[in-house]
Structures are given as C-alpha cells and as structure tokens.
Design an enzyme around this catalytic site. Structure first.
Site, PDB file in Angstrom:
ATOM      1  N   SER A  67      28.199  78.473 127.019  1.00 12.59           N
ATOM      2  CA  SER A  67      27.136  78.301 128.021  1.00 12.59           C
ATOM      3  C   SER A  67      26.919  79.536 128.896  1.00 12.59           C
ATOM      4  O   SER A  67      26.543  79.410 130.061  1.00 12.59           O
ATOM      5  CB  SER A  67      27.393  77.055 128.883  1.00 12.59           C
ATOM      6  OG  SER A  67      27.387  75.894 128.062  1.00 12.59           O
ATOM      7  N   GLU A  81      36.508  80.982 123.646  1.00 11.08           N
ATOM      8  CA  GLU A  81      35.438  79.992 123.744  1.00 11.08           C
ATOM      9  C   GLU A  81      36.044  78.607 124.005  1.00 11.08           C
ATOM     10  O   GLU A  81      36.434  77.900 123.057  1.00 11.08           O
ATOM     11  CB  GLU A  81      34.632  79.951 122.438  1.00 11.08           C
ATOM     12  CG  GLU A  81      33.889  81.233 122.140  1.00 11.08           C
ATOM     13  CD  GLU A  81      32.577  80.969 121.404  1.00 11.08           C
ATOM     14  OE1 GLU A  81      31.546  81.466 121.875  1.00 11.08           O
ATOM     15  OE2 GLU A  81      32.579  80.249 120.394  1.00 11.08           O
ATOM     16  N   ASN A  97      25.235  84.323 118.788  1.00 13.97           N
ATOM     17  CA  ASN A  97      25.576  83.496 117.626  1.00 13.97           C
ATOM     18  C   ASN A  97      24.435  82.501 117.459  1.00 13.97           C
ATOM     19  O   ASN A  97      24.310  81.556 118.238  1.00 13.97           O
ATOM     20  CB  ASN A  97      26.909  82.772 117.884  1.00 13.97           C
ATOM     21  CG  ASN A  97      27.260  81.792 116.774  1.00 13.97           C
ATOM     22  OD1 ASN A  97      26.580  81.741 115.747  1.00 13.97           O
ATOM     23  ND2 ASN A  97      28.310  81.016 116.985  1.00 13.97           N
ATOM     24  N   HIS A 141      35.245  80.136 114.460  1.00 12.90           N
ATOM     25  CA  HIS A 141      34.489  79.450 115.511  1.00 12.90           C
ATOM     26  C   HIS A 141      34.950  77.994 115.583  1.00 12.90           C
ATOM     27  O   HIS A 141      35.253  77.384 114.559  1.00 12.90           O
ATOM     28  CB  HIS A 141      32.987  79.528 115.223  1.00 12.90           C
ATOM     29  CG  HIS A 141      32.159  79.111 116.395  1.00 12.90           C
ATOM     30  ND1 HIS A 141      31.955  77.787 116.701  1.00 12.90           N
ATOM     31  CD2 HIS A 141      31.543  79.828 117.365  1.00 12.90           C
ATOM     32  CE1 HIS A 141      31.231  77.720 117.810  1.00 12.90           C
ATOM     33  NE2 HIS A 141      30.973  78.936 118.228  1.00 12.90           N
ATOM     34  N   GLU A 181      33.363  75.364 115.860  1.00 12.93           N
ATOM     35  CA  GLU A 181      32.570  74.441 115.015  1.00 12.93           C
ATOM     36  C   GLU A 181      33.042  74.501 113.568  1.00 12.93           C
ATOM     37  O   GLU A 181      33.043  73.492 112.865  1.00 12.93           O
ATOM     38  CB  GLU A 181      31.076  74.796 115.147  1.00 12.93           C
ATOM     39  CG  GLU A 181      30.534  74.376 116.512  1.00 12.93           C
ATOM     40  CD  GLU A 181      29.377  75.223 117.031  1.00 12.93           C
ATOM     41  OE1 GLU A 181      28.761  75.967 116.250  1.00 12.93           O
ATOM     42  OE2 GLU A 181      29.114  75.144 118.256  1.00 12.93           O
ATOM     43  N   LYS A 189      24.043  80.393 115.198  1.00 13.73           N
ATOM     44  CA  LYS A 189      24.468  79.138 114.544  1.00 13.73           C
ATOM     45  C   LYS A 189      23.475  78.788 113.438  1.00 13.73           C
ATOM     46  O   LYS A 189      22.925  79.692 112.813  1.00 13.73           O
ATOM     47  CB  LYS A 189      24.640  78.026 115.595  1.00 13.73           C
ATOM     48  CG  LYS A 189      25.544  78.502 116.743  1.00 13.73           C
ATOM     49  CD  LYS A 189      26.036  77.420 117.650  1.00 13.73           C
ATOM     50  CE  LYS A 189      26.952  78.029 118.701  1.00 13.73           C
ATOM     51  NZ  LYS A 189      27.542  77.049 119.589  1.00 13.73           N
TER      52      LYS A 189
HETATM   53  P1  13P Z   1      26.487  78.212 123.798  1.00 12.19           P
HETATM   54  O1  13P Z   1      26.212  79.556 124.440  1.00 12.19           O
HETATM   55  O2  13P Z   1      25.262  77.571 123.249  1.00 12.19           O
HETATM   56  O3  13P Z   1      27.308  77.332 124.673  1.00 12.19           O
HETATM   57  O4  13P Z   1      27.397  78.540 122.500  1.00 12.19           O
HETATM   58  C1  13P Z   1      28.531  79.305 122.643  1.00 12.19           C
HETATM   59  C2  13P Z   1      29.068  79.592 121.296  1.00 12.19           C
HETATM   60  O5  13P Z   1      29.574  78.709 120.626  1.00 12.19           O
HETATM   61  C3  13P Z   1      28.938  80.962 120.791  1.00 12.19           C
HETATM   62  O6  13P Z   1      29.673  81.146 119.635  1.00 12.19           O
END
Ligand code: 13P
Length: 254
Positions: A215, A169, A12, A97, A99, A14
């Site tokens: 992570s 997540e 992802n 997600h 976010e 982002k």
């Molecule tokens: P990170 O791997 O940067 O923690 O992000 C995880 C994530 O939100 C994947 O959608």
C-alpha cells in the site's frame, strides 16, 4: 535511504494489463520518469515483457518479470526460466512474492532455488519476505523475517549478492490500503539487514537495497522512503497509474 545503496522504485503490475495496454502504459510512463536518478523498474506479466522492452528501449526504465523457474530448461509445462528472461534482456525479476507463496505453493526452499537461478543468469533479483498479521500479533515478526531471509539466501556467497535486492512486504499491508507505519517498516528492514549481516558480513549487508512494499502510494511514500533502512519501494496498485507511480519516483529522488 543510505547513500551507499541504490534507491529502487519498482512497480509490480501483478496480473494486470494486456500487451497492448502495457505498451500504452509504458509510453505514458517514460516521459514522466525520464529524469529520475534512481532505478525505476516495472515488473510486468510475462506476455507483456516483449512490448514493454520494445517500448522502453533506449530509456532508463528497467523491465522486470514477476517470477521464474529454477531449472534452465526441461519438462516444466507453463514455466519460464531465468535463461529465457536473460536472453530477452529482462533486467529484474521478483521472487517469492507472498501471492506466489500463498496461492501457488511456493516455499522458502523453492524461493531459494529460483533466486540462485536468477542471480546465476545475471538478473537483478528482488526477493520478497514478510509476515502475516497473525505472526505480527503473536510477536514473532523478527523470527519470521530472519528465517525467510536466511533460507532465501542459502548457498549464496557474498560475492553473488551484487544484483540482489530484498523487499519487505508485510502481508497485512498488501492491497489493503493500510501501509505499515514508517517506524514499523524501517524496523523490519533493519531486522532483515541484521539477518543478512549474520549470513555474510556488515559490508555486504550495508550494500544491499531493501525495499518496502504494501500500500505504498504518493501520499505515504515520502515518510517511508526517508527512513534509514528503506531503500525504495515495491508498488502494486499505485504502479498501474503512471502519474501516481511517477510521483513516487519523484519523491524517491528528492
Ligand atoms: P500494493 O501496493 O497494491 O499494496 O501491492 C504491494 C505488492 O504486493 C507489491 O509487490
């Protein structure tokens, strides 16, 4: 991982990479993951989809979007529909997600509507669920995961779950460098699978891939991906570095 389910390693990106940068990154990634026997996906910003699709044409790398609207068309300024993504031959889409939920007001209800729209248009749909740190500390992780899973899958039939993937997540593990332990992650994925069993049946629940995200990196992937209820990873930060992402893919296929 269970051999009846497909292993999925999804990046992802982002809100990172311009179309030109995306083209370069995909070009670097393709030779590194070309031998992979699992599903390898990168979910890129909308404006990068075209470049990523062009660059990956004829390879095994799958391209995904990071969200989509639930209506097919209409007066929804700034939104993109599942029909549009399907026509572009986008393979995957991430829905719900944390976010999107935290910063853009998405709810369990809109996550469900978006997921139904994506599945209707044949997109592989990765629905994200996960608890906050305070929910975990309050001991309500299982209730939260069950509720999010059940609401996200409302009005879906077992027959419509072929292209469904769930990503666990935990919000406290995203972007913090503090991944869940393999035990915590596997237990949560098991809870989600149990909720899916309650909605549908054992057979359906045992077919759906459940990914871990938060992570994940090349150092912790082996332990996380060897757990029985974890069928892959949804990777943020480490997916922006092609060698790191490819290493996780390599670990996933063993
Ligand atoms: P990170 O791997 O940067 O923690 O992000 C995880 C994530 O939100 C994947 O959608």
């Amino acid at each position: 991982m269970n051999q009846h389910r497909k292993m999925v390693i999804a990046g992802n990106w982002k809100m990172n990479k311009t179309p030109n940068e995306a083209k370069q990154l995909v070009k670097k990634l393709i030779p590194l993951v070309s031998a992979a026997t699992c599903e390898v996906v990168i979910c890129v910003p909308y404006v990068d989809l075209h470049a990523a699709l062009e660059e990956s044409r004829g390879t095994g790398l799958k391209i995904g979007a990071q969200n989509c609207h639930y209506e097919t068309s209409g007066a929804f300024t700034g939104e993109i529909s599942a029909k549009m993504l399907a026509e572009m031959q986008v393979d995957y889409v991430i829905i719900g997600h944390s976010e999107r939920r935290a910063y853009f007001g998405e709810t369990d209800v809109t996550v469900n509507k978006r997921a139904l729209a994506c599945l209707k248009f044949g997109l592989n749909t990765i629905i994200c669920v996960g608890e906050t740190l305070s929910q975990r500390q309050a001991g309500i992780t299982e209730e939260v995961l069950r509720m999010q899973t059940k609401l996200a899958l409302a009005d879906l039939t077992a027959g419509e779950t072929d292209k469904l993937v769930i990503a666990y997540e935990p919000i406290w593990a995203i972007g913090t460098g503090l991944a869940a332990t393999a035990e915590i992650a596997n237990n949560a994925c098991f809870m989600i699978r149990s909720a899916i069993k309650e909605i549908f049946d054992d057979q359906t629940a045992n077919r759906i891939s459940i990914l871990y995200g938060g992570s994940m990196n090349k150092n912790n992937a082996a332990e996380l991906l060897s757990q029985p209820d974890i069928d892959g990873g949804l990777i943020g930060g480490a997916s922006l570095e092609p060698h790191d992402f490819a290493k996780i893919v390599e670990i996933a296929v063993g």
